[in-house]
Write an enzyme that holds these catalytic residues in place. Structure first.
Site, PDB file in Angstrom:
ATOM      1  CB  CYS A 107      68.046  99.513  50.814  1.00 51.01           C
ATOM      2  SG  CYS A 107      66.873  99.354  49.568  1.00 51.01           S
TER       3      CYS A 107
ATOM      4  CB  CYS B 221      62.769  82.466  42.343  1.00 50.08           C
ATOM      5  SG  CYS B 221      63.003  80.925  43.194  1.00 50.08           S
TER       6      CYS B 221
ATOM      7  CB  CYS C 135      67.677  95.774  46.104  1.00 51.50           C
ATOM      8  SG  CYS C 135      66.581  97.259  46.667  1.00 51.50           S
TER       9      CYS C 135
ATOM     10  CB  CYS D 290      70.836  98.552  48.339  1.00 46.28           C
ATOM     11  SG  CYS D 290      70.305  96.919  48.415  1.00 46.28           S
TER      12      CYS D 290
ATOM     13  CB  CYS E 113      65.187  95.668  49.754  1.00 46.38           C
ATOM     14  SG  CYS E 113      67.222  95.125  49.870  1.00 46.38           S
TER      15      CYS E 113
HETATM   16 FE    FE Z   1      67.976  97.472  48.639  1.00 44.12          FE
END
Ligand code: FE
Length: 139
Positions: A56, A125, A102, A105, A53
């Site tokens: 984060c 995707c 995610c 976060c 991510c």
């Molecule tokens: Fe994240």
């Protein structure tokens, strides 16, 4: 996949996110933006490693599950761990889609579709702008 409605481990105000992320990243991850197809840095990226991510650092997708979907966005048939990716129904743009976020976060990643390859049949995707690639170390 986790429940998209639950609280995220990392919570920040929109002002804090805006300060932390560059404009394009903010637009994609916090405002559910979509980068144009074939424009991102990872749709045609083939190195060995993990995609985390961008907001984060949680490791989300492994390069071993990346495949050529032809969509113009990085596509994966699985997540590193199903707990890492939260989902939420998205009824925007006149479609019913499953948004992926995610789980740590709440960053918007993209969408998951049921037209992926075996063994999962899933296509995660993902916007390149939501990811940061970490090459696999050799030790
Ligand atoms: Fe994240």
């Amino acid at each position: 996949m986790g429940d998209g409605e639950k609280k995220f481990e990392i919570e920040k105000s929109e002002a804090q996110w805006r300060e932390l992320l560059d404009e394009k990243t903010y637009r994609v991850t916090r405002q559910c933006g979509t980068e144009p197809p074939f424009s991102g840095k990872y749709y045609d990226h083939h190195e060995d490693g993990v995609y985390a991510c961008v907001a984060c650092g949680a490791e989300l997708f492994d390069s071993t599950t990346k495949y050529e979907s032809g969509s113009g966005w990085p596509s994966f048939y699985d997540a590193v761990d199903e707990e890492r990716v939260a989902t939420r129904e998205d009824r925007s743009a006149g479609m019913v889609r499953t948004e992926i976020l995610c789980a740590r976060c709440g960053a918007h990643l993209g969408h998951v579709f049921r037209d992926g390859p075996p063994p999962t049949g899933l296509r995660f995707c993902v916007n390149s702008a939501a990811l940061q690639f970490i090459p696999r170390g050799d030790g």
